[in-house]
Design a protein around this motif. Sequence first.
Motif, mmCIF file in Angstrom:
data_model
loop_
_atom_site.group_PDB
_atom_site.id
_atom_site.type_symbol
_atom_site.label_atom_id
_atom_site.label_comp_id
_atom_site.label_asym_id
_atom_site.label_seq_id
_atom_site.Cartn_x
_atom_site.Cartn_y
_atom_site.Cartn_z
ATOM 1 N N GLU A 3 0.804 -1.221 0.000
ATOM 2 C CA GLU A 3 0.000 0.000 0.000
ATOM 3 C C GLU A 3 0.837 1.271 0.000
ATOM 4 O O GLU A 3 0.387 2.320 -0.468
ATOM 5 N N PHE A 4 2.068 1.208 0.510
ATOM 6 C CA PHE A 4 2.879 2.417 0.587
ATOM 7 C C PHE A 4 3.685 2.677 -0.690
ATOM 8 O O PHE A 4 4.325 3.729 -0.820
ATOM 9 N N VAL A 5 3.697 1.755 -1.633
ATOM 10 C CA VAL A 5 4.536 1.868 -2.820
ATOM 11 C C VAL A 5 4.268 3.148 -3.612
ATOM 12 O O VAL A 5 5.207 3.816 -4.062
ATOM 13 N N PRO A 6 2.995 3.566 -3.843
ATOM 14 C CA PRO A 6 2.784 4.822 -4.588
ATOM 15 C C PRO A 6 3.456 6.019 -3.929
ATOM 16 O O PRO A 6 3.992 6.889 -4.632
ATOM 17 N N VAL A 7 3.434 6.084 -2.604
ATOM 18 C CA VAL A 7 4.082 7.196 -1.896
ATOM 19 C C VAL A 7 5.585 7.160 -2.136
ATOM 20 O O VAL A 7 6.212 8.192 -2.427
ATOM 21 N N LEU A 8 6.175 5.972 -2.024
ATOM 22 C CA LEU A 8 7.615 5.823 -2.217
ATOM 23 C C LEU A 8 8.013 6.164 -3.650
ATOM 24 O O LEU A 8 8.972 6.920 -3.880
ATOM 25 N N GLU A 9 7.285 5.631 -4.625
ATOM 26 C CA GLU A 9 7.645 5.870 -6.019
ATOM 27 C C GLU A 9 7.470 7.339 -6.398
ATOM 28 O O GLU A 9 8.276 7.891 -7.157
ATOM 29 N N GLU A 10 6.431 7.976 -5.883
ATOM 30 C CA GLU A 10 6.223 9.399 -6.170
ATOM 31 C C GLU A 10 7.388 10.222 -5.620
ATOM 32 O O GLU A 10 7.892 11.135 -6.296
ATOM 33 N N PHE A 11 7.841 9.892 -4.405
ATOM 34 C CA PHE A 11 8.963 10.586 -3.785
ATOM 35 C C PHE A 11 10.230 10.400 -4.613
ATOM 36 O O PHE A 11 10.954 11.358 -4.913
ATOM 37 N N ILE A 12 10.497 9.163 -5.009
ATOM 38 C CA ILE A 12 11.711 8.875 -5.775
ATOM 39 C C ILE A 12 11.693 9.592 -7.120
ATOM 40 O O ILE A 12 12.675 10.243 -7.504
ATOM 41 N N LEU A 13 10.596 9.496 -7.840
ATOM 42 C CA LEU A 13 10.526 10.130 -9.152
ATOM 43 C C LEU A 13 10.612 11.652 -9.056
ATOM 44 O O LEU A 13 11.202 12.308 -9.919
ATOM 45 N N GLU A 14 10.033 12.211 -8.000
ATOM 46 C CA GLU A 14 10.125 13.661 -7.797
ATOM 47 C C GLU A 14 11.579 14.088 -7.638
ATOM 48 O O GLU A 14 12.031 15.042 -8.289
ATOM 49 N N LYS A 15 12.327 13.388 -6.793
ATOM 50 C CA LYS A 15 13.713 13.762 -6.546
ATOM 51 C C LYS A 15 14.615 13.432 -7.730
ATOM 52 O O LYS A 15 15.583 14.152 -8.001
ATOM 53 N N MET A 16 14.318 12.360 -8.450
ATOM 54 C CA MET A 16 15.078 12.064 -9.660
ATOM 55 C C MET A 16 14.895 13.190 -10.682
ATOM 56 O O MET A 16 15.850 13.596 -11.355
ATOM 57 N N GLY A 17 13.688 13.696 -10.783
ATOM 58 C CA GLY A 17 13.430 14.793 -11.705
ATOM 59 C C GLY A 17 14.146 16.065 -11.293
ATOM 60 O O GLY A 17 14.716 16.776 -12.130
ATOM 61 N N GLU A 18 14.128 16.371 -9.998
ATOM 62 C CA GLU A 18 14.766 17.594 -9.505
ATOM 63 C C GLU A 18 16.276 17.560 -9.682
ATOM 64 O O GLU A 18 16.898 18.583 -9.998
ATOM 65 N N THR A 19 16.881 16.405 -9.456
ATOM 66 C CA THR A 19 18.343 16.303 -9.441
ATOM 67 C C THR A 19 18.918 15.691 -10.705
ATOM 68 O O THR A 19 20.130 15.555 -10.812
ATOM 69 N N ARG A 20 18.054 15.270 -11.636
ATOM 70 C CA ARG A 20 18.453 14.716 -12.937
ATOM 71 C C ARG A 20 19.111 13.343 -12.817
ATOM 72 O O ARG A 20 19.903 12.978 -13.680
ATOM 73 N N LEU A 21 18.809 12.600 -11.779
ATOM 74 C CA LEU A 21 19.319 11.234 -11.714
ATOM 75 C C LEU A 21 18.780 10.446 -12.908
ATOM 76 O O LEU A 21 17.573 10.438 -13.158
#
Length: 465
Positions: A3-21
């Motif tokens: 159930e927590f996976v959407p929260v985790l994936e949203e967080f990861i993708l947000e930071k990947m976008g901000e930092t260009r990972l």
Amino acid sequence: MLEFVPVLEEFILEKMGETRLPGLSLALLRDGEVVYRRGLGLRDIERGLPATPRTLYAIGSITKSFTCLAMMQLQERGLLSVDDLCERYLPLEIRPGGEPIRLRHLMSHSSGIPALAYAEAAIRHRQGSSDRWLPLGGYDDMLRFVNGAGDWTLGRPGERWFYLNEGYVLLGAVIEKVSGQPYSDYIKEHILAPLGMTRSHFGREAVEGDGDAAVPYVITKEKAHLPGRYLYGRITSDGGLISSADDMAAYVTMYLTQGDGSEKPLIGADSLHAMQAPAVPLPLRRPWTQGDTPSGFYGYGLSAYPDFFGKKLVGHGGSVLVSTAHMAFVPEAGIGAIVLSNGSGYPMQYFAHCALALMLGENPWEIPALRLERILDRLAGVYETYRGTFGATVRRAGDFLILEIRDRHTEQIVPLWPEASSGDVALFRTMAGGQCLPVEFRSTGEGVDLLFERYRFRKTGRVPA
């Protein structure tokens, strides 16, 4: 899906976008089983190839835990003791504070030798980021390099933590001398093979011949992606292993299950405990708290933090600039995480710790680092005084804020460091006239106010990209 996976994936993708990972792979474990595995982003930008749980990345200094695991295995076999003097195995001449260095001091980064930065120089030269060249081609070269640092030491062995890649290179030499095998062969035979980590390698041929290896990238200050290169053979026992989320999941599982009655454990329970036991305090303190109690300790190739939502958190990170990684586990809860990326610019430990908090049913934004990050991001912006008479910009710089007041001819640059946070008020400090000056941010119904010197500013917008 958990159930927590959407929260985790949203967080990861947000930071990947901000930092260009470019890409990232991760795996989560509970009670010895992989409960989630995923690749996000791209392992190869040019060819548009996605990251997968099998994608290979350099794990950097997580390799140090493999080196210490090998040392503990050799101790269990009676071939050495971690309390032995290094001089017994190597012609190490340096004696910090006049005292000899023991193997356990190198394993715990407490030798008394501050970082000599050979790896930093080698990695940056390899990527074209620096012209500094160090002609270190083997253990004998490293010994001469370290032995020349006699006047660079601070304190005696065991007194203070100084992260020392060079010390782990020397531990690789000890493993070779005692075992009679090359370091990489020993790790493969005694750790990787028994754990089924068949896609974890030290050599160029195996990695570049794999169909699912990530392209390592330098992410420049302009956020461009430059294909990078690994230092095969030049960085080994201190950070040379290349692995995947799937393979590393087996490694983290070992720490969560070995010593529990397994038929053929890689390491005994006492040795496992010793690796995670405090050997030297880390020079870290929790933000916005009183007192001088360290927030964590270093053991043998592993860091340990005693208060992760009331439980002990163990792990290690790694970076070779063009690839970063973090593994973390909570022994008491039987959960673990491994996160790998083909770039740097955002801490992998934040992703791992966020995942573990969610697995514990806790609010990850209460993790001090993530809480601080959210506060700093919220406060950054464009500010104005009454009726726009005077303007200022607040920018985030890592774990600090920078207040900028500029006009066509002058500028004032003011660093702000966090001091306390309670409710809607965040307190910072800076220096003015040789004295500490408090700086206050207040969240109100109308927005965010900044109180600096005689001024009251109000946030009017975001910082321009």
